[in-house]
Write an enzyme that holds these catalytic residues in place. Structure first.
Site, PDB file in Angstrom:
ATOM      1  N   ARG A  48       4.613   2.105   1.269  1.00  0.00           N
ATOM      2  CA  ARG A  48       5.246   3.835   0.792  1.00  0.00           C
ATOM      3  C   ARG A  48       4.120   4.819   2.216  1.00  0.00           C
ATOM      4  O   ARG A  48       3.297   4.647   1.802  1.00  0.00           O
ATOM      5  CB  ARG A  48       5.011   4.621  -0.229  1.00  0.00           C
ATOM      6  CG  ARG A  48       5.333   3.851  -2.202  1.00  0.00           C
ATOM      7  CD  ARG A  48       7.087   3.858  -2.034  1.00  0.00           C
ATOM      8  NE  ARG A  48       6.693   3.186  -3.204  1.00  0.00           N
ATOM      9  CZ  ARG A  48       6.895   2.111  -4.218  1.00  0.00           C
ATOM     10  NH1 ARG A  48       6.448   0.885  -3.000  1.00  0.00           N
ATOM     11  NH2 ARG A  48       7.115   1.380  -4.923  1.00  0.00           N
ATOM     12  N   PRO A 103       3.353  -6.735  -0.008  1.00  0.00           N
ATOM     13  CA  PRO A 103       4.870  -6.985   0.164  1.00  0.00           C
ATOM     14  C   PRO A 103       5.703  -5.428   0.680  1.00  0.00           C
ATOM     15  O   PRO A 103       5.142  -4.467   0.536  1.00  0.00           O
ATOM     16  CB  PRO A 103       4.975  -7.020  -1.962  1.00  0.00           C
ATOM     17  CG  PRO A 103       4.205  -6.235  -2.258  1.00  0.00           C
ATOM     18  CD  PRO A 103       3.075  -6.202  -1.160  1.00  0.00           C
ATOM     19  N   ARG A 145      -7.688  -7.428  -3.967  1.00  0.00           N
ATOM     20  CA  ARG A 145      -8.121  -8.370  -3.280  1.00  0.00           C
ATOM     21  C   ARG A 145      -9.141  -8.147  -2.833  1.00  0.00           C
ATOM     22  O   ARG A 145      -9.871  -7.610  -2.829  1.00  0.00           O
ATOM     23  CB  ARG A 145      -7.215  -8.118  -2.011  1.00  0.00           C
ATOM     24  CG  ARG A 145      -5.578  -8.140  -1.801  1.00  0.00           C
ATOM     25  CD  ARG A 145      -5.216  -7.645  -0.385  1.00  0.00           C
ATOM     26  NE  ARG A 145      -3.196  -7.309  -1.512  1.00  0.00           N
ATOM     27  CZ  ARG A 145      -2.648  -6.710  -1.881  1.00  0.00           C
ATOM     28  NH1 ARG A 145      -3.681  -6.035  -2.428  1.00  0.00           N
ATOM     29  NH2 ARG A 145      -1.563  -6.870  -2.126  1.00  0.00           N
ATOM     30  N   PRO A 190       0.707  -1.265  -0.099  1.00  0.00           N
ATOM     31  CA  PRO A 190       0.140  -0.124   0.027  1.00  0.00           C
ATOM     32  C   PRO A 190       0.718   1.263   0.133  1.00  0.00           C
ATOM     33  O   PRO A 190       2.140   0.927   0.054  1.00  0.00           O
ATOM     34  CB  PRO A 190      -1.056  -0.075   1.205  1.00  0.00           C
ATOM     35  CG  PRO A 190       0.643  -0.706   2.478  1.00  0.00           C
ATOM     36  CD  PRO A 190       1.220  -1.498   1.056  1.00  0.00           C
TER      37      PRO A 190
END
Length: 132
Positions: free
Chosen positions: A41, A36, A72, A2
């Site tokens: 950020r 991941p 998702r 995200p």
């Protein structure tokens, strides 16, 4: 993903809870287990020109937007959002108890068709991890 955008009113930027907010959101995002490392950020911006509520200068705010990649299911997105928001609220509760504070949090799913990437962070992170 995200990507987190944090905005806060200038009148609380020096509060210890606000100083810890970037790291708390970063950690909470990773703890969800669905994002991941190379995609995380966190941005932090102090807003100096604002009006909150009735305009009293003691009023303050924190606004967090978490933008995530598409794909998702709702249950997964909601679980991640709940985890991050829970951590934000836990951190900010003492500040909330001391002063007028509005906290807003939202999750936005980015378009799968209009989300472009030029990113080599994953390669560098994997290289650094391998050299330890």
């Amino acid at each position: 993903m995200p990507h987190a955008w944090i905005e806060c009113s200038a009148n609380i930027v020096d509060e210890p809870e606000v100083q810890q907010l970037k790291q708390r959101i970063y950690d909470a995002a990773l703890q969800t287990g669905i994002f991941p490392l190379g995609g995380v950020r966190v941005r932090f911006q102090v807003i100096t020109d604002y009006i909150v509520g009735d305009g009293d200068p003691a009023n303050s705010f924190v606004h967090v937007v978490l933008r995530i990649g598409a794909g998702r299911d709702l249950e997964t997105r909601k679980a991640a959002a709940d985890r991050v928001f829970e951590q934000v609220c836990e951190l900010l509760k003492p500040l909330h108890d001391r002063r007028p504070l509005a906290v807003a949090f939202e999750v936005q799913e980015m378009s799968a068709d209009l989300n472009y990437k030029f990113n080599n962070l994953h390669e560098y992170i994997n290289q650094r991890a391998g050299s330890r």
